[in-house]
Motif scaffolding. Structure first.
Motif, PDB file in Angstrom:
ATOM      1  N   ASP A  91       0.854  -1.195   0.000  1.00  0.00           N
ATOM      2  CA  ASP A  91       0.000   0.000   0.000  1.00  0.00           C
ATOM      3  C   ASP A  91       0.893   1.248   0.000  1.00  0.00           C
ATOM      4  OD1 ASP A  91      -1.897   1.933   0.254  1.00  0.00           O
ATOM      5  OD2 ASP A  91      -2.591   1.341   2.258  1.00  0.00           O
ATOM      6  N   ILE A  92       1.046   1.850  -1.172  1.00  0.00           N
ATOM      7  CA  ILE A  92       1.923   3.022  -1.275  1.00  0.00           C
ATOM      8  C   ILE A  92       1.247   4.284  -0.742  1.00  0.00           C
ATOM      9  CG2 ILE A  92       3.200   2.119  -3.247  1.00  0.00           C
ATOM     10  CD1 ILE A  92       1.466   3.927  -5.038  1.00  0.00           C
ATOM     11  N   HIS A  93      -0.041   4.185  -0.433  1.00  0.00           N
ATOM     12  CA  HIS A  93      -0.786   5.351   0.051  1.00  0.00           C
ATOM     13  C   HIS A  93      -0.887   5.380   1.584  1.00  0.00           C
ATOM     14  CE1 HIS A  93      -1.937   5.970  -4.109  1.00  0.00           C
ATOM     15  NE2 HIS A  93      -2.403   4.740  -4.153  1.00  0.00           N
ATOM     16  N   ALA A  94      -0.326   4.386   2.261  1.00  0.00           N
ATOM     17  CA  ALA A  94      -0.458   4.295   3.715  1.00  0.00           C
ATOM     18  C   ALA A  94       0.329   5.415   4.412  1.00  0.00           C
ATOM     19  CB  ALA A  94       0.041   2.936   4.196  1.00  0.00           C
ATOM     20  N   PHE A  95      -0.216   5.894   5.526  1.00  0.00           N
ATOM     21  CA  PHE A  95       0.441   6.922   6.337  1.00  0.00           C
ATOM     22  C   PHE A  95       0.860   6.327   7.677  1.00  0.00           C
ATOM     23  CE2 PHE A  95      -1.490   9.449   3.181  1.00  0.00           C
ATOM     24  CZ  PHE A  95      -0.927  10.713   3.215  1.00  0.00           C
ATOM     25  N   ASP A  96       1.943   6.863   8.258  1.00  0.00           N
ATOM     26  CA  ASP A  96       2.345   6.407   9.586  1.00  0.00           C
ATOM     27  C   ASP A  96       1.541   7.150  10.649  1.00  0.00           C
ATOM     28  OD1 ASP A  96       3.494   8.944   9.955  1.00  0.00           O
ATOM     29  OD2 ASP A  96       5.464   8.283   9.306  1.00  0.00           O
ATOM     30  N   ARG A  97       1.905   6.968  11.914  1.00  0.00           N
ATOM     31  CA  ARG A  97       1.120   7.564  12.999  1.00  0.00           C
ATOM     32  C   ARG A  97       1.244   9.083  13.046  1.00  0.00           C
ATOM     33  NH1 ARG A  97       1.996   3.198  17.949  1.00  0.00           N
ATOM     34  NH2 ARG A  97       0.918   1.476  16.892  1.00  0.00           N
ATOM     35  N   ASN A  98       2.265   9.617  12.396  1.00  0.00           N
ATOM     36  CA  ASN A  98       2.416  11.071  12.294  1.00  0.00           C
ATOM     37  C   ASN A  98       1.776  11.606  11.017  1.00  0.00           C
ATOM     38  OD1 ASN A  98       3.925  11.379  14.724  1.00  0.00           O
ATOM     39  ND2 ASN A  98       5.748  10.604  13.659  1.00  0.00           N
ATOM     40  N   GLU A  99       1.011  10.747  10.344  1.00  0.00           N
ATOM     41  CA  GLU A  99       0.315  11.099   9.109  1.00  0.00           C
ATOM     42  C   GLU A  99       1.276  11.591   8.028  1.00  0.00           C
ATOM     43  OE1 GLU A  99      -3.333  13.311   9.420  1.00  0.00           O
ATOM     44  OE2 GLU A  99      -3.711  12.586  11.437  1.00  0.00           O
ATOM     45  N   ILE A 100       2.367  10.851   7.885  1.00  0.00           N
ATOM     46  CA  ILE A 100       3.346  11.115   6.829  1.00  0.00           C
ATOM     47  C   ILE A 100       3.385   9.895   5.925  1.00  0.00           C
ATOM     48  CG2 ILE A 100       5.766  11.605   6.304  1.00  0.00           C
ATOM     49  CD1 ILE A 100       5.990  12.862   9.059  1.00  0.00           C
ATOM     50  N   GLY A 101       3.246  10.115   4.630  1.00  0.00           N
ATOM     51  CA  GLY A 101       3.208   9.014   3.681  1.00  0.00           C
ATOM     52  C   GLY A 101       4.583   8.668   3.132  1.00  0.00           C
ATOM     53  N   ALA A 102       4.639   7.552   2.418  1.00  0.00           N
ATOM     54  CA  ALA A 102       5.903   7.102   1.826  1.00  0.00           C
ATOM     55  C   ALA A 102       6.471   8.151   0.880  1.00  0.00           C
ATOM     56  CB  ALA A 102       5.674   5.784   1.088  1.00  0.00           C
ATOM     57  N   ILE A 103       5.589   8.806   0.105  1.00  0.00           N
ATOM     58  CA  ILE A 103       6.065   9.803  -0.856  1.00  0.00           C
ATOM     59  C   ILE A 103       6.676  11.007  -0.146  1.00  0.00           C
ATOM     60  CG2 ILE A 103       3.853  11.026  -1.067  1.00  0.00           C
ATOM     61  CD1 ILE A 103       4.480  11.236  -4.100  1.00  0.00           C
ATOM     62  N   HIS A 104       6.172  11.340   1.045  1.00  0.00           N
ATOM     63  CA  HIS A 104       6.734  12.458   1.811  1.00  0.00           C
ATOM     64  C   HIS A 104       8.097  12.093   2.397  1.00  0.00           C
ATOM     65  CE1 HIS A 104       2.280  12.915   1.954  1.00  0.00           C
ATOM     66  NE2 HIS A 104       2.603  14.131   1.536  1.00  0.00           N
ATOM     67  N   HIS A 105       8.239  10.836   2.852  1.00  0.00           N
ATOM     68  CA  HIS A 105       9.548  10.371   3.332  1.00  0.00           C
ATOM     69  C   HIS A 105      10.575  10.433   2.203  1.00  0.00           C
ATOM     70  CE1 HIS A 105       8.618   9.010   7.386  1.00  0.00           C
ATOM     71  NE2 HIS A 105       7.512   8.438   6.948  1.00  0.00           N
ATOM     72  N   THR A 106      10.132  10.047   1.020  1.00  0.00           N
ATOM     73  CA  THR A 106      11.016  10.074  -0.153  1.00  0.00           C
ATOM     74  C   THR A 106      11.496  11.492  -0.455  1.00  0.00           C
ATOM     75  OG1 THR A 106       9.928   8.163  -1.150  1.00  0.00           O
ATOM     76  CG2 THR A 106      11.124   9.614  -2.625  1.00  0.00           C
ATOM     77  N   CYS A 107      10.552  12.431  -0.447  1.00  0.00           N
ATOM     78  CA  CYS A 107      10.886  13.815  -0.799  1.00  0.00           C
ATOM     79  C   CYS A 107      11.724  14.491   0.275  1.00  0.00           C
ATOM     80  CB  CYS A 107       9.596  14.607  -1.044  1.00  0.00           C
ATOM     81  SG  CYS A 107       8.695  14.048  -2.509  1.00  0.00           S
ATOM     82  N   LYS A 108      11.476  14.173   1.520  1.00  0.00           N
ATOM     83  CA  LYS A 108      12.253  14.775   2.606  1.00  0.00           C
ATOM     84  C   LYS A 108      13.727  14.434   2.473  1.00  0.00           C
ATOM     85  CE  LYS A 108      12.726  14.924   7.637  1.00  0.00           C
ATOM     86  NZ  LYS A 108      12.190  14.448   8.934  1.00  0.00           N
ATOM     87  N   ASN A 109      14.019  13.222   2.041  1.00  0.00           N
ATOM     88  CA  ASN A 109      15.406  12.754   1.961  1.00  0.00           C
ATOM     89  C   ASN A 109      15.957  12.751   0.543  1.00  0.00           C
ATOM     90  OD1 ASN A 109      16.025  11.743   4.869  1.00  0.00           O
ATOM     91  ND2 ASN A 109      13.981  10.955   4.428  1.00  0.00           N
ATOM     92  N   ASP A 110      15.221  13.364  -0.385  1.00  0.00           N
ATOM     93  CA  ASP A 110      15.647  13.537  -1.776  1.00  0.00           C
ATOM     94  C   ASP A 110      16.099  12.227  -2.408  1.00  0.00           C
ATOM     95  OD1 ASP A 110      15.864  15.045  -4.024  1.00  0.00           O
ATOM     96  OD2 ASP A 110      17.864  15.840  -3.592  1.00  0.00           O
ATOM     97  N   ASN A 111      15.160  11.297  -2.508  1.00  0.00           N
ATOM     98  CA  ASN A 111      15.410  10.007  -3.152  1.00  0.00           C
ATOM     99  C   ASN A 111      14.609   9.926  -4.451  1.00  0.00           C
ATOM    100  OD1 ASN A 111      17.086   9.072  -0.998  1.00  0.00           O
ATOM    101  ND2 ASN A 111      15.252   8.626   0.201  1.00  0.00           N
ATOM    102  N   PRO A 112      15.130  10.500  -5.530  1.00  0.00           N
ATOM    103  CA  PRO A 112      14.360  10.591  -6.785  1.00  0.00           C
ATOM    104  C   PRO A 112      14.039   9.241  -7.419  1.00  0.00           C
ATOM    105  CG  PRO A 112      16.635  11.252  -7.137  1.00  0.00           C
ATOM    106  CD  PRO A 112      16.461  11.122  -5.664  1.00  0.00           C
ATOM    107  N   ASP A 113      14.896   8.226  -7.217  1.00  0.00           N
ATOM    108  CA  ASP A 113      14.615   6.907  -7.789  1.00  0.00           C
ATOM    109  C   ASP A 113      13.368   6.306  -7.150  1.00  0.00           C
ATOM    110  OD1 ASP A 113      16.833   7.130  -9.405  1.00  0.00           O
ATOM    111  OD2 ASP A 113      18.152   6.021  -8.063  1.00  0.00           O
ATOM    112  N   CYS A 114      13.259   6.454  -5.833  1.00  0.00           N
ATOM    113  CA  CYS A 114      12.066   5.963  -5.138  1.00  0.00           C
ATOM    114  C   CYS A 114      10.839   6.769  -5.561  1.00  0.00           C
ATOM    115  CB  CYS A 114      12.254   6.069  -3.621  1.00  0.00           C
ATOM    116  SG  CYS A 114      13.435   4.880  -2.945  1.00  0.00           S
ATOM    117  N   LEU A 115      11.018   8.071  -5.719  1.00  0.00           N
ATOM    118  CA  LEU A 115       9.899   8.925  -6.118  1.00  0.00           C
ATOM    119  C   LEU A 115       9.382   8.521  -7.491  1.00  0.00           C
ATOM    120  CD1 LEU A 115       8.039  11.323  -5.667  1.00  0.00           C
ATOM    121  CD2 LEU A 115       9.832  12.808  -6.597  1.00  0.00           C
ATOM    122  N   ALA A 116      10.280   8.237  -8.419  1.00  0.00           N
ATOM    123  CA  ALA A 116       9.870   7.836  -9.766  1.00  0.00           C
ATOM    124  C   ALA A 116       9.032   6.556  -9.715  1.00  0.00           C
ATOM    125  CB  ALA A 116      11.103   7.630 -10.648  1.00  0.00           C
TER     126      ALA A 116
END
Length: 292
Positions: A91-116
């Motif tokens: 589930d790529i749309h799931a959020f953690d308990r702080n309501e942060i999604g996988a795509i936000h974790h990716t962008c925070k740490n600048d991982n463009p391969d994961c983002l793609a």
């Protein structure tokens, strides 16, 4: 618990993992609230992730903080493991308990391969965190230029604003001094004069308050309004007044020059307007004389 401990102790010893799995170790076990598959993603052990999936590990289980294997893979930039997780219908749309999604974790740490990979799997490009930040805002805030450019190419909205402050991605990049992100957002036609709901702050006055000279230069070249007053003191202060108060000398010189150029252009415009008015008046007089 044995499987999780094994992954901590052996990390890349996939042969050992295979032997233990063959003896029926529980693949969805937890060790101190941490899932084995999550640990494998965190240490970039692609082979172990593949092995866990082969033995039917639950890809959507999360640890005590609500983090799934998908979120961890995105956080550390483990694109190879993420690819396998997506194939296993994580589930790529799931959020953690702080309501942060996988795509936000990716962008925070600048991982463009994961983002793609996430964008290809139709992850929410405008999804919001608990604080109302979109992936583009997160990239702008943390200076993740590669992810920001990827999001812009994918059509992310530059004018989406936080619900509480009205801050856009450009305002957040300006406030944090992420000049390359500021430049990219300006090139994407982001509004340089967007007003925040709180005390009329703009990207320019936010840059001025924090002394981000390069950001100020980018914004001025894009035609940012230098006369907007921000802040809650009296009627607020212009960007020039702010940098003077804060003691940012380099920023002051740049803004003084911009202020001088503005006054100069206004004088020229006033002269042109006066000449046009005089010419129009003279033509009217000629017509009157002819009529007489």
């Amino acid at each position: 618990c044995g499987m999780a401990i094994m992954i901590i102790d052996n990390r890349y010893h996939d042969k050992g993992a295979r032997v233990r799995l063959a003896y029926g170790v529980e693949v969805n076990c937890m060790c101190e609230g941490v899932l084995g598959s999550i640990m494998a993603c965190e240490v970039n052990s692609r082979r172990t992730v593949t092995l866990l999936l082969k033995f039917k590990a639950d890809v959507n289980l999360s640890n005590k903080n609500g983090l799934s294997a998908c979120s961890i893979a995105c956080h550390v930039g483990n694109a190879s493991s993420l690819r396998h997780l997506i194939k296993a219908n994580v589930d790529i749309h799931a959020f953690d308990r702080n309501e942060i999604g996988a795509i936000h974790h990716t962008c925070k740490n600048d991982n463009p391969d994961c983002l793609a990979l996430l964008l290809k799997a139709k992850a929410g490009i405008e999804s919001r965190t608990m604080n109302g930040n979109t992936p583009l805002m997160v990239s702008a805030q943390f200076g993740s230029e590669s992810c920001l450019l990827e999001l812009l190419r994918a059509g992310a909205n530059t004018e989406t604003a936080r619900r509480d402050t009205g801050a856009t991605a450009l305002a957040m990049a300006s406030q944090n001094g992420n000049d390359t992100c500021v430049d990219a957002l300006i090139n994407a036609r982001a509004n340089v004069d967007v007003l925040l709901d709180l005390d009329n702050w703009t990207p320019l006055t936010l840059s001025a308050y924090n002394g981000h000279h390069t950001c100020i230069c980018h914004l001025l070249r894009a035609g940012a309004n230098i006369e907007v007053r921000s802040g809650n003191e009296d009627n607020g202060m212009t960007a020039l007044q702010i940098v003077r108060k804060m003691g940012f000398a380099e920023c002051e010189v740049t803004l003084e020059k911009a202020n001088y150029e503005l006054r100069k252009s206004r004088k020229k415009a006033a002269k042109r307007s006066a000449r046009r008015s005089k010419k129009s008046h003279d033509e009217e007089c000629v017509i009157d004389d002819e009529l007489e």
